[in-house]
Enzyme design. Structure first.
Site, mmCIF file in Angstrom:
data_model
loop_
_atom_site.group_PDB
_atom_site.id
_atom_site.type_symbol
_atom_site.label_atom_id
_atom_site.label_comp_id
_atom_site.label_asym_id
_atom_site.label_seq_id
_atom_site.Cartn_x
_atom_site.Cartn_y
_atom_site.Cartn_z
ATOM 1 N N TRP A 1 1.091 -1.236 -0.267
ATOM 2 C CA TRP A 1 -0.215 -0.035 -0.169
ATOM 3 C C TRP A 1 0.734 1.215 -0.466
ATOM 4 O O TRP A 1 0.538 2.617 -0.163
ATOM 5 C CB TRP A 1 -0.832 0.176 1.152
ATOM 6 C CG TRP A 1 -1.703 -1.133 0.977
ATOM 7 C CD1 TRP A 1 -2.150 -2.183 2.252
ATOM 8 C CD2 TRP A 1 -3.087 -1.292 0.001
ATOM 9 N NE1 TRP A 1 -2.823 -2.945 1.385
ATOM 10 C CE2 TRP A 1 -2.821 -2.972 0.526
ATOM 11 C CE3 TRP A 1 -3.002 -0.946 -0.930
ATOM 12 C CZ2 TRP A 1 -4.050 -2.843 -0.325
ATOM 13 C CZ3 TRP A 1 -4.066 -1.038 -1.876
ATOM 14 C CH2 TRP A 1 -4.378 -2.871 -1.500
ATOM 15 N N ASP B 1 -1.997 7.032 6.739
ATOM 16 C CA ASP B 1 -2.487 6.027 5.788
ATOM 17 C C ASP B 1 -2.636 5.132 7.092
ATOM 18 O O ASP B 1 -1.801 3.946 7.514
ATOM 19 C CB ASP B 1 -2.492 5.397 4.473
ATOM 20 C CG ASP B 1 -2.453 3.787 4.662
ATOM 21 O OD1 ASP B 1 -4.282 3.592 4.720
ATOM 22 O OD2 ASP B 1 -2.727 3.509 3.418
ATOM 23 N N LYS C 1 -12.336 -1.731 8.024
ATOM 24 C CA LYS C 1 -11.863 -2.474 9.152
ATOM 25 C C LYS C 1 -12.343 -2.319 9.992
ATOM 26 O O LYS C 1 -13.228 -3.497 10.409
ATOM 27 C CB LYS C 1 -10.262 -1.899 8.732
ATOM 28 C CG LYS C 1 -9.273 -2.899 8.213
ATOM 29 C CD LYS C 1 -8.955 -2.701 6.474
ATOM 30 C CE LYS C 1 -7.952 -3.068 5.925
ATOM 31 N NZ LYS C 1 -7.485 -3.430 4.133
HETATM 32 C C1 PLP Z 1 -3.011 0.123 4.518
HETATM 33 C C2 PLP Z 1 -3.923 -0.089 3.423
HETATM 34 N N1 PLP Z 1 -3.878 0.878 3.035
HETATM 35 C C3 PLP Z 1 -4.738 1.385 1.723
HETATM 36 C C4 PLP Z 1 -5.089 -0.224 1.418
HETATM 37 C C5 PLP Z 1 -6.305 0.555 0.347
HETATM 38 O O1 PLP Z 1 -7.494 0.604 0.592
HETATM 39 P P1 PLP Z 1 -9.300 1.261 -0.459
HETATM 40 O O2 PLP Z 1 -9.219 -0.923 -0.947
HETATM 41 O O3 PLP Z 1 -9.686 1.291 0.355
HETATM 42 O O4 PLP Z 1 -8.930 1.600 -1.841
HETATM 43 C C6 PLP Z 1 -5.393 -0.443 2.188
HETATM 44 C C7 PLP Z 1 -6.698 -2.101 1.759
HETATM 45 O O5 PLP Z 1 -6.324 -3.623 2.389
HETATM 46 C C8 PLP Z 1 -4.942 -1.154 3.222
HETATM 47 O O6 PLP Z 1 -4.951 -1.748 4.415
#
Ligand code: PLP
Length: 354
Positions: free
Chosen positions: A101, A168, A192
């Site tokens: 991510w 994030d 989550k």
């Molecule tokens: C730490 C983290 N950041 C970003 C994301 C991406 O999120 P999204 O699917 O809402 O775009 C995730 C998805 O699991 C994540 O765990």
């Protein structure tokens, strides 16, 4: 509860929340209308939005001067919105690269300017949190990922930061106390610890916006959403409602301080078994182990079939590790009860005694 749900996200939500949410689909507020067939500008929904925002502020002790938004596009959209809103023309940002991510966030930032990658744990398949870097004062902002969902690592401390700090927190928000005043912008996908996928929580310090000189498309400008109370366009009403219910549940449980203790108890129980049981080993560096996502491997691959059969028969769901780590991942978000972790630990002990 039907299953012991260890899914990484979307993931377990409190049973009481799911019940209330399903009732609201059929008949919201006893008005004989569904929550998802009334106007987002109607009084009942405006009340939901206000309550969701004020619960976020209360539970995280958000100081004055910050706005709380529920946007769309997932945390992935924030990978782009952050640099669009904070990076000056010709400016530079700094990121830590702690997994898939973070890598994606860096890619978006690179599409708009130069990125200084300060810490990068890709040399060991992201199984640790880089430390010891110095954040330069001349970057427009620093970005980190508090919990790396795929690799099961978590920042236990945040660095002191001479510039704006962005985080994030998609996979550990509301799971532990954080000092929001240390951050200038926090974002998290709902799916989550908050609610169903479809809403993204953004907590942003108002004064940091509007300073880049950059032309920002309307929908991607945080100020657009702040000026309209997170209702510039039709907001994701159902995810916001369920988030509100989950935050109410958390408040009634004693808030973030109480859930942090429960999460610690769950983590102690499972990591304790991983370290004690010779059939298992954790993949993350011990000091950086996540209390939300516990990644582990079997030390004896001949036991794989037996283990998989046993946890399936015990009613456990979502234990398969992410393909980039392999093995197993037990995600233990706020709504997962300790007794589910005990069921998993019992299975691990039974396997060792077989
Ligand atoms: C730490 C983290 N950041 C970003 C994301 C991406 O999120 P999204 O699917 O809402 O775009 C995730 C998805 O699991 C994540 O765990």
């Amino acid at each position: 509860m039907k299953k012991h749900n260890f899914s990484a996200g979307p993931c377990i939500l409190p049973q009481g929340v799911l019940k209330k949410a399903s009732e609201a689909i059929l008949n919201f507020n006893d008005d004989d209308l569904s929550l998802i067939e009334i106007s987002h500008r109607s009084k009942p929904f405006v009340e939901v939005m206000n309550k969701a925002q004020s619960l976020v502020k209360e539970l995280l002790e958000v100081p004055d001067g910050y706005s709380v938004l529920f946007l769309q596009g997932g945390a992935s959209m924030e990978f782009l919105m952050v640099p669009l809103n904070l990076l000056t023309e010709g400016g530079k940002s700094a990121y830590t690269n702690t997994g898939t991510w973070a890598t994606k966030a860096i890619t978006e930032a690179k599409s708009l300017g130069e990125v200084d990658v300060l810490g990068n744990s890709s040399d060991n398949n992201f199984n640790y949190i880089p430390k010891g870097y110095t954040i330069p004062a001349d970057v427009d902002y620093f970005h980190c990922t508090s919990n790396n969902t795929i690799y099961g690592t978590q920042m236990k401390e945040f660095p002191s930061c001479p510039t704006l700090m962005v985080c994030d927190m998609s996979s550990d928000i509301f799971s532990r106390k954080v000092d929001v005043s240390k951050f200038d912008l926090i974002y998290a996908g709902a799916q989550k610890n908050m609610g169903p996928a479809g809403a993204t929580l953004v907590i942003v310090k108002d004064e940091i916006l509007g300073n880049t000189g950059r032309n920002i498309p309307t929908m991607l400008d945080y100020n657009t959403h702040i000026s309209k109370g997170s209702m510039f366009n039709t907001p994701p009403v159902f995810p916001i409602y369920v988030s509100m219910l989950t935050l109410e549940w958390l408040k009634n449980l004693g808030g973030v301080e109480a859930i942090e203790k429960m999460n610690q108890a769950k983590a102690d129980l499972l990591y304790g078994e991983i370290d004690r049981n010779p059939l298992f080993e954790g993949t993350a560096a011990k000091g950086d182990r996540s209390n939300m996502n516990v990644c582990f491997l079997l030390t004896d691959s001949s036991k794989e079939e037996a283990f998989n059969t046993m946890w399936n028969e015990a009613g456990i769901n979502g234990l398969k590790g992410h393909r980039s780590v392999g093995g197993y991942r037990a995600s233990m978000y706020n709504a997962l009860p300790l007794k589910s972790v005990q069921v998993l630990v019992n299975v691990m002990q039974k396997l060792a005694n077989n």
